[in-house]
Design a protein around this motif. Structure first.
Motif, PDB file in Angstrom:
ATOM      1  N   GLU A  11       0.843  -1.194   0.000  1.00  0.00           N
ATOM      2  CA  GLU A  11       0.000   0.000   0.000  1.00  0.00           C
ATOM      3  C   GLU A  11       0.880   1.246   0.000  1.00  0.00           C
ATOM      4  O   GLU A  11       1.681   1.449   0.915  1.00  0.00           O
ATOM      5  CB  GLU A  11      -0.920  -0.002   1.226  1.00  0.00           C
ATOM      6  N   ALA A  12       0.747   2.072  -1.046  1.00  0.00           N
ATOM      7  CA  ALA A  12       1.596   3.256  -1.163  1.00  0.00           C
ATOM      8  C   ALA A  12       1.303   4.293  -0.082  1.00  0.00           C
ATOM      9  O   ALA A  12       2.199   5.028   0.337  1.00  0.00           O
ATOM     10  CB  ALA A  12       1.426   3.884  -2.545  1.00  0.00           C
ATOM     11  N   ALA A  13       0.044   4.352   0.387  1.00  0.00           N
ATOM     12  CA  ALA A  13      -0.341   5.342   1.391  1.00  0.00           C
ATOM     13  C   ALA A  13      -0.084   4.794   2.799  1.00  0.00           C
ATOM     14  O   ALA A  13       0.382   3.667   2.980  1.00  0.00           O
ATOM     15  CB  ALA A  13      -1.806   5.707   1.216  1.00  0.00           C
ATOM     16  N   ASN A  14      -0.431   5.606   3.805  1.00  0.00           N
ATOM     17  CA  ASN A  14      -0.213   5.191   5.194  1.00  0.00           C
ATOM     18  C   ASN A  14      -1.463   4.623   5.844  1.00  0.00           C
ATOM     19  O   ASN A  14      -1.510   4.401   7.043  1.00  0.00           O
ATOM     20  CB  ASN A  14       0.319   6.369   6.026  1.00  0.00           C
ATOM     21  N   ALA A  15      -2.512   4.396   5.015  1.00  0.00           N
ATOM     22  CA  ALA A  15      -3.758   3.818   5.519  1.00  0.00           C
ATOM     23  C   ALA A  15      -4.492   3.175   4.352  1.00  0.00           C
ATOM     24  O   ALA A  15      -4.191   3.443   3.190  1.00  0.00           O
ATOM     25  CB  ALA A  15      -4.623   4.895   6.179  1.00  0.00           C
TER      26      ALA A  15
END
Length: 223
Positions: A21-25
């Motif tokens: 997952e590139a994002a933090n969520a």
């Protein structure tokens, strides 16, 4: 949402799964910007994949939400005719919905429609009782829960920059880190085309053109 669903399905089948997952969520991209409508399957062309999968998927989604405590509501939907000529269009949608196997769709009179929605102005309406809404983030959390219960994991802040086929599988490059895996599923949302082009040996003609125009919904506008 799609990536989590695929990852969950793979984990339930006994595979070791890592979601990069590139994002933090989870769900910060297009999955956080959808209409959250559970479509009944009224309009789709006979024999199309949408006509086949939408009614079946809708039933499965209701069952999943009920078994996992995901907030949802089978609120129904009215497709209205505001003039007599439009009634013919409603009849065509009714016929298509029946071909598609959508349950309970019926033509109702204007008074019955106004009893459901007092501010409505119409001459007739089509009632779809199977249409609903769902809390998309609660749904994604439920998918994540099943994934992690089966030993899967999500690697946050992990943007895959290149995929190379090597002996024994695929080498994924994320910054200075790399990982060897047996198989890769590209479910990167609006980044899927970029990731497809960054996959060594993948036929470039199979990478769909990225379209960022406004979406359109036949027979649906708003909530």
């Amino acid at each position: 949402m799609v990536g989590l669903a695929i990852a969950r399905a793979a984990a339930l089948r006994g595979h070791d799964v890592i979601v990069a997952e590139a994002a933090n969520a989870i769900g910060t991209g297009v999955s956080s910007r959808n209409s959250e409508v559970i479509h009944a399957g009224l309009y789709y062309t006979t024999g199309s994949l949408r006509a086949h999968h939408c009614p079946r998927g809708r039933r499965m989604l209701y069952d999943f939400c009920a078994s996992h405590g995901v907030p949802h509501r089978k609120c129904g939907k009215l497709v209205v005719a505001t003039s007599e000529p439009e009634i013919e269009k409603l009849n065509a949608i009714l016929k298509q919905s029946q071909i598609n196997g959508v349950e309970g769709v019926a033509m109702i009179e204007a008074a019955e429609a106004r009893a459901m929605e007092p501010e409505l102005a119409c001459v007739a309406a089509l009632h779809s009782p199977e249409t609903g809404v769902v809390d998309s983030h609660a749904y994604m959390n439920a998918l994540r829960g099943d994934l992690e219960d089966r030993g899967g994991m999500i690697a946050f802040n992990t943007r895959i920059e290149r995929i190379t086929q090597v002996q024994g599988g695929w080498l994924l490059q994320a910054g200075s880190d790399s990982i060897l895996v047996d198989a890769v599923v590209n479910a990167a949302g609006l980044g899927a085309q970029q990731l497809g082009r960054a996959t060594e040996g993948y036929p470039q003609e199979r990478v769909p053109r990225l379209f960022l125009g406004k979406g359109s919904y036949f027979g649906y506008a708003g909530r």
